[in-house]
Structures are given as structure tokens and as C-alpha cells.
Design a protein around this motif. Structure first.
Motif, PDB file in Angstrom:
ATOM      1  N   UNK A  45      25.599 -38.366  46.963  1.00 22.36           N
ATOM      2  CA  UNK A  45      25.128 -38.878  45.805  1.00 22.36           C
ATOM      3  C   UNK A  45      23.699 -38.394  45.584  1.00 22.36           C
ATOM      4  N   UNK A  46      22.834 -38.170  46.700  1.00 25.59           N
ATOM      5  CA  UNK A  46      21.521 -37.672  46.292  1.00 25.59           C
ATOM      6  C   UNK A  46      21.490 -36.487  46.017  1.00 25.59           C
ATOM      7  N   UNK A  47      22.450 -35.567  46.740  1.00 28.46           N
ATOM      8  CA  UNK A  47      22.555 -34.315  46.264  1.00 28.46           C
ATOM      9  C   UNK A  47      22.516 -34.006  44.713  1.00 28.46           C
ATOM     10  N   UNK A  48      23.707 -34.754  43.933  1.00 28.67           N
ATOM     11  CA  UNK A  48      23.768 -34.577  42.625  1.00 28.67           C
ATOM     12  C   UNK A  48      22.764 -35.302  41.832  1.00 28.67           C
ATOM     13  N   UNK A  49      22.072 -36.160  42.400  1.00 26.90           N
ATOM     14  CA  UNK A  49      20.911 -36.973  41.625  1.00 26.90           C
ATOM     15  C   UNK A  49      19.863 -35.816  41.610  1.00 26.90           C
ATOM     16  N   UNK A  73      31.125 -27.038  52.456  1.00 23.01           N
ATOM     17  CA  UNK A  73      31.732 -26.828  51.305  1.00 23.01           C
ATOM     18  C   UNK A  73      31.699 -28.339  50.343  1.00 23.01           C
ATOM     19  N   UNK A  74      31.879 -29.525  51.014  1.00 23.57           N
ATOM     20  CA  UNK A  74      31.713 -30.372  50.226  1.00 23.57           C
ATOM     21  C   UNK A  74      30.409 -30.707  49.611  1.00 23.57           C
ATOM     22  N   UNK A  75      29.490 -30.597  50.588  1.00 19.02           N
ATOM     23  CA  UNK A  75      28.003 -30.974  50.021  1.00 19.02           C
ATOM     24  C   UNK A  75      27.549 -30.003  48.813  1.00 19.02           C
ATOM     25  N   UNK A  76      28.270 -28.648  49.092  1.00 18.19           N
ATOM     26  CA  UNK A  76      27.855 -27.538  47.852  1.00 18.19           C
ATOM     27  C   UNK A  76      28.590 -28.035  46.743  1.00 18.19           C
ATOM     28  N   UNK A  77      29.549 -28.768  46.717  1.00 19.58           N
ATOM     29  CA  UNK A  77      30.219 -29.348  45.472  1.00 19.58           C
ATOM     30  C   UNK A  77      29.523 -30.617  45.112  1.00 19.58           C
ATOM     31  N   UNK A  78      28.473 -30.832  45.770  1.00 21.79           N
ATOM     32  CA  UNK A  78      27.791 -32.215  45.326  1.00 21.79           C
ATOM     33  C   UNK A  78      26.309 -32.065  44.990  1.00 21.79           C
ATOM     34  N   UNK A  79      25.832 -30.856  44.596  1.00 20.72           N
ATOM     35  CA  UNK A  79      24.649 -30.695  43.973  1.00 20.72           C
ATOM     36  C   UNK A  79      23.804 -29.938  45.009  1.00 20.72           C
ATOM     37  N   UNK A 102      27.688 -39.185  33.951  1.00 20.83           N
ATOM     38  CA  UNK A 102      28.405 -38.085  34.665  1.00 20.83           C
ATOM     39  C   UNK A 102      27.646 -37.210  35.465  1.00 20.83           C
ATOM     40  N   UNK A 103      26.272 -37.334  35.423  1.00 18.38           N
ATOM     41  CA  UNK A 103      25.545 -36.721  36.523  1.00 18.38           C
ATOM     42  C   UNK A 103      25.746 -36.590  37.781  1.00 18.38           C
ATOM     43  N   UNK A 104      26.096 -38.067  38.322  1.00 13.61           N
ATOM     44  CA  UNK A 104      26.416 -38.416  39.688  1.00 13.61           C
ATOM     45  C   UNK A 104      27.891 -38.728  39.527  1.00 13.61           C
ATOM     46  N   UNK A 105      28.968 -38.377  40.442  1.00 14.68           N
ATOM     47  CA  UNK A 105      30.000 -38.592  40.589  1.00 14.68           C
ATOM     48  C   UNK A 105      30.266 -39.544  42.009  1.00 14.68           C
TER      49      UNK A 105
END
Ligand SMILES: NC(=O)c1ccc[n+]([C@@H]2O[C@H](COP(=O)([O-])OP(=O)(O)OC[C@H]3O[C@@H](n4cnc5c(N)ncnc54)[C@H](OP(=O)(O)O)[C@@H]3O)[C@@H](O)[C@H]2O)c1
Length: 226
Positions: free
Chosen positions: A57-61, A80-86, A191-194
Motif C-alpha cells: 500500500x505504502x509503495x503505491x501511495x 516483482x510484486x513490490x515493483x508492481x506496487x509503486x 485508483x491511485x492505491x489498489x
């Protein structure tokens, strides 16, 4: 039973499952990014255990706020997962020295803030990822507590700030709880944070959920379904 004072209304557009999945982690991301160290466009942040529930959550935000977002994680899948989240860059801190990694990624400038919930394993190296007057935020201890240290260490490492915040204190007042929840609902609805639920367990399997968490098999958010 829960006191009415501690309850917030889930708005249209947010499902019950999403709400269950995100409130604790999402409001933690909210206060870390907006109140403990207010992150602004152009800042560089380091967040350890990037593929964890708060991290995704924090990465995207943080990306939405315009920061350069560096993370650490322990496996290729988690990276990979973290890179897909910001996260712009993710260092495998099991295989690579993350202090050297951060120095290389920032051209030696290092970070404005380090958010560290890993604790023992990443301390004191996290302090070496900060620019002078940077902020060390210790908000958890997944690998064990940080041992007592001398305040003069903060002077040696560049007149650093250090804090040990908790969501409980940041959202103790009802007005702060409501504002925190609203800010979270806003970034999710926009939609900024999924919010992705990566594990679902029946409530009767709660012990298995805990075992998987302890064995570092979970990513992102886990919900127990009654
Ligand atoms: N202070 C507060 O207000 C507050 C609020 C919420 C949560 N927290 C704390 O913040 C932390 C993160 O929460 P979360 O929901 O994102 O947790 P999580 O999803 O369980 O993620 C924790 C991650 O920590 C990493 N880790 C490093 N060393 C570990 C070890 N020895 N054992 C287990 N995991 C280890 C693992 O990632 P890798 O495999 O990539 O290393 C693991 O996936 C937790 O410690 C939690 O207690 C604090």
C-alpha cells in the motif's frame, strides 16, 4: 463489541472485504507518509520488506505523492510484486548489501527517510541509507527488537532524527482516525492505491494463516473469512 467512537463508515465504492483488508495497514501507510515524515514530490524513500501488507500500500501511495521509492525484499517473486506496487527499485537484502545498493541508486545522495519494520536485522545499517538530517522511522520488529543504542550514534551518522511511532497513538483522537480513514478511502477510490487480497483463509484455519505469515510465505494482504 467495539466502541462507536472507534468506528468509521465505509463509503460507497469500497467493499467489506477491501475494508477488512486495508484499514490497519492503509492507515499505517497514511500516518507514516503524511504525518511521521510528510513525503513530497522529489523525495527519496527506503521501505524495508516492501512486499509486506503495509509495503504494497505504502509503495503505491508514495509513488502517487511523487517520491522515488526504493524497497527491499527477500526473494525474486517479492521483488516483482513490490515493483508492481509503486516501488521504482527493489533490492534483495538477503543477497545484496542494501546500503551499497541505496548509495548506487541515489548517486551517493541517499534517502530522506527510511521506514523500517524489520528491526534487528536491518539496524544499524538503515541509518547509513540516510542523508544528513534524514529521518529513521522504526515502526516494527519482524526480525526482533533493535537493541539499545547510544544517542551519539545519530550524531555520527549525520545528525539524524529517529522515531518509533504507533498507529494507536497517531489515531487516538477520533478526528485523526476519521481523517486518516478518509485519506485512505480517497486514494483507494481514485485508483491511485489498489488493494489486492493475496491470501484468503477460513476463520477456522487462522492458525495456518499465522504459520504462513511466520514462515514469510505471505505477500500483501491476508483476510480471514468467517
Ligand atoms: N507501528 C505501527 O503503527 C504498526 C502498524 C502496522 C504494522 N506494524 C508492523 O509493521 C510490520 C509490517 O507489517 P505488515 O503487515 O506489512 O507485515 P507482513 O505483511 O507480515 O510483512 C512482514 C515482512 O517482514 C519481512 N521479514 C524480515 N525479517 C523477518 C523475519 N525474521 N520473520 C518474518 N518476516 C520477516 C518479510 O519480508 P521479506 O521476506 O521480504 O524480508 C515479511 O514478509 C510488522 O512488524 C507489524 O507489526 C506496525
Amino acid at each position: 463489541m467495539i466502541a462507536a467512537e472507534r468506528v468509521v463508515k465505509v463509503p460507497e465504492g469500497i467493499s467489506d472485504e477491501q475494508a477488512a483488508a486495508m484499514m490497519l495497514k492503509g492507515m499505517t501507510a497514511e500516518y507514516l507518509l503524511r504525518r511521521t515524515f510528510p513525503v513530497k514530490a522529489g523525495d527519496t524513500i527506503l521501505y524495508h520488506a516492501a512486499a509486506g501488507g503495509v509495503g504494497l500500500i505504502l509503495g503505491q501511495w508514495a509513488k502517487h505523492l511523487g517520491a522515488t521509492v526504493i524497497g527491499t525484499a527477500s526473494s525474486t517473486d517479492k521483488i516483482e510484486l513490490a515493483r508492481a506496487h509503486g516501488f521504482d527499485h527493489v533490492i534483495n537484502y538477503k543477497e545484496q548489501d542494501f546500503v551499497a545498493g541505496v548509495a548506487a541508486l541515489t548517486g551517493g545522495k541517499k534517502c530522506d527517510v527510511v521506514y523500517d519494520s524489520v528491526g534487528a536485522d536491518t539496524f544499524p545499517a538503515s541509518l547509513d541509507c540516510l542523508r544528513p538530517l534524514g529521518m529513521f522511522v522504526s515502526f516494527g520488529q519482524s526480525s526482533g527488537p533493535i537493541p539499545p543504542f547510544s544517542m551519539s550514534l545519530l550524531a555520527q551518522k549525520g545528525s539524524l532524527y529517529a522515531t518509533r511511532p504507533t498507529l494507536f497513538v497517531y489515531n487516538a483522537r477520533r478526528e485523526d482516525l476519521v481523517k486518516s480513514a478518509e485519506a485512505l478511502f480517497d486514494v483507494v477510490k481514485s485508483g491511485a492505491v489498489e488493494i489486492k487480497i493475496n491470501q484468503r483463509y477460513a476463520l477456522k484455519d487462522a492458525a495456518k494463516a499465522h504459520a504462513d505469515l511466520e514462515a514469510r510465505r505471505t505477500t500483501g494482504t491476508t483476510v480471514l473469512i468467517p
